[in-house]
Scaffold this motif. Structure first.
Motif, PDB file in Angstrom:
ATOM      1  N   LEU A  32       0.829  -1.203   0.000  1.00  0.00           N
ATOM      2  CA  LEU A  32       0.000   0.000   0.000  1.00  0.00           C
ATOM      3  C   LEU A  32       0.867   1.259   0.000  1.00  0.00           C
ATOM      4  O   LEU A  32       0.562   2.225  -0.694  1.00  0.00           O
ATOM      5  CB  LEU A  32      -0.923   0.006   1.220  1.00  0.00           C
ATOM      6  N   ARG A  36       0.965   4.640  -2.795  1.00  0.00           N
ATOM      7  CA  ARG A  36       0.070   5.293  -1.839  1.00  0.00           C
ATOM      8  C   ARG A  36      -1.008   6.123  -2.497  1.00  0.00           C
ATOM      9  O   ARG A  36      -2.135   6.114  -2.041  1.00  0.00           O
ATOM     10  CB  ARG A  36       0.873   6.095  -0.820  1.00  0.00           C
ATOM     11  N   LEU A  40      -3.345   3.312  -1.248  1.00  0.00           N
ATOM     12  CA  LEU A  40      -3.516   3.555   0.191  1.00  0.00           C
ATOM     13  C   LEU A  40      -4.549   4.647   0.454  1.00  0.00           C
ATOM     14  O   LEU A  40      -5.476   4.458   1.248  1.00  0.00           O
ATOM     15  CB  LEU A  40      -2.159   3.919   0.812  1.00  0.00           C
ATOM     16  N   THR A  41      -4.412   5.797  -0.226  1.00  0.00           N
ATOM     17  CA  THR A  41      -5.355   6.890   0.009  1.00  0.00           C
ATOM     18  C   THR A  41      -6.780   6.512  -0.390  1.00  0.00           C
ATOM     19  O   THR A  41      -7.712   6.728   0.401  1.00  0.00           O
ATOM     20  CB  THR A  41      -4.881   8.155  -0.733  1.00  0.00           C
TER      21      THR A  41
END
Lengths: 197, 197
Positions: A32, A36, A40-41
């Motif tokens: 992740l 990102r 991830l976000t």
């Protein structure tokens, strides 16, 4: 572990999810962080959104984002069939099958003397109420073939006996199953429920 | 799947993480939704925080939250030892062992003709630069015992030969390993590297 407190905390949180452990949580978090913006976000934002909107349907106990879930709100599902399941995962499994076109009732578990779960902890009173208010003609008990599941089925049967047709899922050989790999109980059940061809 | 778009999207995102699949992602998401204040919201917030702060150390390539990671910033780690690893997961694995007290250099992968990864795609030029600027006395190549890992080790050895002491991790029987379960290559390597007792 990673020499960074926030990242370590995130790994520990992920490691507590069912199906993940410390090693797979580390791999997932590194994956992740490496992507990102792309992963991830968006994942964090979707979690925030679900945390803010997810709720139990007040009628059946399914999880959705409205007071009444899509299944309970669909008019063509009001065909008098009510399928009783233990939890939301079982409801989703039934829906993936796609064979059932009625409505559901999620108990939220099974009766269990050991865990001190009685009828009041489950949604059994609500089930009894729905049978009258929704003009249910048949209740299908789709509970697990475990001791607790069958105890719960018997208790529900006692409560609503004589008021509606009461059925349960058939027990037998699973599709694609080989006899050699089946347990004795399943073979016995399939034999005693044998059908004419 | 769950008859709700946001929840389905969240399950699909989770299912793409390494180590998770559709079934375990569903279980994880139901688990998170059931405990949303206690688990889902804190997890989402920690992901947001890591997404906002995580970055690569400009010196070694480790992941942390500062421009220079804690390991590179620790003065007592500047003992002239530099351990070269393939990726951040390997660095964390070395740190868990706790036996190494020098600094690291993360390559970011291995040389691979098939995947068109050349020395420029890895952090090999930066490694060569560090040997002079940080007064490195020994470079430990802790690369995987794979074809790509060993190719990369040979390439690095060619680049820095004669300038520092160059070592690699020992190959042999793992602690707790039984001979019967080891592959032939490991047994051969352990035999040819045998030691006097």
């Amino acid at each position: 572990m990673s020499s960074n407190r926030d990242i370590d905390t995130l790994i520990q949180m992920m490691a507590k999810l069912p199906g993940l452990g410390p090693r797979s949580a580390r791999r997932a978090v590194l994956h992740l962080i490496a992507k990102r913006e792309l992963k991830l976000t968006p994942l964090a934002e979707m979690m925030q959104r679900v945390a803010a909107t997810a709720r139990e349907c007040t009628v059946c106990g399914n999880i959705g984002t409205a007071e009444i879930c899509d299944i309970c709100a669909a008019p063509k599902r009001a065909n008098g069939l009510l399928c009783v399941v233990e939890d939301v995962a079982d409801l989703w499994a039934m829906e993936r099958g796609g064979a059932f076109q009625g409505r559901y009732h999620v108990l939220g578990g099974t009766l269990s003397a050991l865990d001190q779960v009685g009828p009041e902890q489950l949604r059994i009173p609500a089930l009894v109420g729905r049978i009258d208010s929704e003009q249910i003609s048949e209740v299908i008990l789709a509970l697990g073939a475990t001791i607790d599941g069958q105890t719960t089925a018997h208790y529900i049967a006692d409560q609503i006996e004589g008021r509606v047709r009461l059925t349960s899922l058939a027990q037998g050989v699973p599709i694609g199953g080989e006899l050699d790999y089946l347990d004795d109980g399943t073979i016995s059940a399939a034999l005693s429920a044998r059908r004419d061809i």
